[in-house]
Design an enzyme around this catalytic site. Structure first.
Site, mmCIF file in Angstrom:
data_model
loop_
_atom_site.group_PDB
_atom_site.id
_atom_site.type_symbol
_atom_site.label_atom_id
_atom_site.label_comp_id
_atom_site.label_asym_id
_atom_site.label_seq_id
_atom_site.Cartn_x
_atom_site.Cartn_y
_atom_site.Cartn_z
ATOM 1 N N LYS A 79 49.099 21.228 -24.556
ATOM 2 C CA LYS A 79 48.562 20.742 -23.283
ATOM 3 C C LYS A 79 48.760 19.230 -23.173
ATOM 4 C CE LYS A 79 44.257 21.120 -20.549
ATOM 5 N NZ LYS A 79 42.879 21.649 -20.522
ATOM 6 N N SER A 154 41.682 24.634 -16.692
ATOM 7 C CA SER A 154 42.731 23.651 -16.495
ATOM 8 C C SER A 154 43.934 23.839 -17.420
ATOM 9 C CB SER A 154 42.151 22.249 -16.685
ATOM 10 O OG SER A 154 41.710 22.090 -18.023
ATOM 11 N N SER A 178 38.157 25.997 -19.686
ATOM 12 C CA SER A 178 39.581 25.744 -19.439
ATOM 13 C C SER A 178 40.570 26.411 -20.382
ATOM 14 C CB SER A 178 39.850 24.242 -19.445
ATOM 15 O OG SER A 178 39.536 23.722 -18.188
#
Ligand code: GLN
Length: 479
Positions: A79, A154, A178
């Protein structure tokens, strides 16, 4: 040799590489090809690294030398808020444009030692604020199961990368759901460990009392393997816990009891298909020998309200450092203050701005007691509810999300409906307990099959309970 990426797991890939069926470079190249063919449509990667070949060769050397571990040569996605030395990291925000990390996050140094191959940086909601990956400054990610829908967020880029076979596993971060929510939307497994279990050093901070780095993969075992490589006390993160054994299971591997907070599910607002899927998941768990028990969590209904006080307070403080001077983008003004204002105006998108304003309001004199302190007091009550529940049961289950993946654009105009996505995931962050999302079946929408997830929570430091139940559940659902 064509490798069957769909059915590949970390263990299988490692066995194949050790037997010499294929090399680390062959494996990395197949993932690179899938990404090259699909990323334009899905937009899950913001950047592919230019040294994948070198990383794979170094991993191959470890395999040849006999120094390889289970993770050597395993291609994973990272990420965009986890720092890798010498690489860009931007939390999908314009304000960090051009920022190159001078150091490795602790999880990255640990995985580098294992010889993991990092494929690239994945898309996310800006500063991890969102539940759809539509808040990225670099365009939304699409759900590989149905490209007209969001992958969740996210960590939507990481979930989509795994779901489209563009990585064998991935790293995400979870502040309010997330890792688990996008895992659920994309049909993969996602783990948020106990708060303090995995070091946050080198994770771009959102809500520091809530953030944890988690792993995503196709199986519970893959997620566990990554977690084992990342966990542990770290002198660089004072909130990490002293090393503990997450697998002690208190001598109760058999006969674990699972609590179901039915009252929380029957409040309305949950898609009827999700509820039905959840009921069949409970039946499945019972059919494989788990005892279930109705449990009451009287204050859990306040979780979302508390989270949307504490998280903006913490994230507005964390984002104060992005002033146009220390990192990334700078929009010069006539004086220093104007430079701050210009840089932050141009650099932050609407969602971080909304949360900065909320956070500063909440923390301002006169409102601090009314909001921040009150939310903290309620957080303590929810903690007590969980402690009471965990005296009666070994795990708690809920659906991971109140609905399957929604359409791109459906919730962007209505932040409150987006925030409601987090209803089942936020309590684990407020209490610090570990939680996992495991695929629980599919529902059909407009002719497309959309995955759903079962969320399992356990006592702090008992990740082993999640893996035990998660594995049993996953193999029973595949039967
Ligand atoms: N969707 C939640 C939010 O917008 C959770 C985000 C996260 O876990 N990083 O805050």
């Amino acid at each position: 040799m064509k490798i069957d990426l769909k059915n590949l797991t970390i263990q299988k890939a490692s066995d194949h590489m050790k037997r010499g069926d294929f090399g680390a470079l062959d494996l990395a190249e197949q993932y690179v090809k899938v990404i090259a063919d699909n990323n334009a449509g899905i937009n899950c990667y913001l950047e592919m690294f230019d040294d994948i070949g070198d990383q794979a060769k170094a991993a191959q050397k470890m395999i040849d030398d006999g120094t390889a571990t289970l993770l050597t040569g395993i291609p994973i996605a990272v990420k965009d808020n986890i720092l890798i030395k010498g690489r860009k990291a931007g939390a999908a925000s314009k304000i960090l444009e051009g920022f190159v990390s001078p150091y490795d996050a602790t999880v990255i140094s640990k995985l580098k030692k294992e010889g993991v191959v990092f494929l690239g940086r994945t898309n996310m909601d800006e500063f991890a604020m969102g539940a759809s990956t539509e808040n990225s400054a670099y365009g939304p990610t699409r759900n590989p199961c149905d490209e007209s829908r969001v992958p969740g967020g996210s960590s939507g880029g990481s979930a989509a990368a795994v779901a489209m076979d563009g990585a064998l596993a991935a790293l995400g971060s979870d502040t309010g759901g997330s890792v688990r929510q996008p895992a659920s939307f994309c049909g993969v497994v996602g783990l948020k460990p106990t708060y303090g279990s995995v070091s946050r050093f080198g994770l771009i901070a959102m809500g520091s009392s809530l953030d944890q780095i988690g792993s995503m993969g196709k199986t519970v075992e893959d997620v566990k393997i990554l977690y084992d490589a990342m966990r542990g006390y770290d002198t660089k993160d004072s909130s990490t816990l002293p090393d503990y054994d997450p697998y002690s299971l208190r001598g109760k591997a058999e006969g674990l009891t699972i609590g179901v907070p039915w009252h929380f599910m029957r409040n309305g607002g949950i898609d009827p298909d999700v509820l039905e899927n959840f009921e069949s998941s409970i039946k499945l768990l019972e059919s494989i020998g788990y005892k279930t028990k109705e449990i009451s969590l009287p204050n859990i209904k306040y979780s979302l309200a508390i989270y949307y006080i504490l998280m903006p307070a913490e994230s507005s403080s964390n984002l104060a450092r992005f002033d146009g001077v220390k990192y990334g983008l700078m929009e010069e003004g006539s004086d220093l203050l104007q430079t701050y204002i210009n840089s932050r105006t141009v650099g932050f998108g609407p969602e971080p701005r909304r949360r900065i304003m909320l956070g500063n309001y909440i923390l301002s004199a006169g409102y601090y007691d009314a909001y921040y302190n009150k939310a903290n007091a309620l957080r303590a009550l929810i903690n007590k509810d969980f402690d009471d529940a965990f005296r009666e049961v070994d795990a708690l289950v809920t659906p991971t999300t109140p609905s399957p993946a929604f359409k791109i654009g459906d919730k962007t105009g209505d932040p409150l409906s987006m925030y409601l996505e987090d209803i089942f995931t936020v309590p684990a962050n407020l209490t610090g307990v570990p939680a996992i999302s495991v695929p629980s079946g599919k529902v059909t929408r407009e002719g497309k099959e959309l995955p759903l997830g079962l969320e399992i929570m356990a006592r702090r430091k008992e990740e082993g309970v999640l893996f035990k139940i998660g594995k049993d559940f996953q193999s029973a659902s595949l039967r």
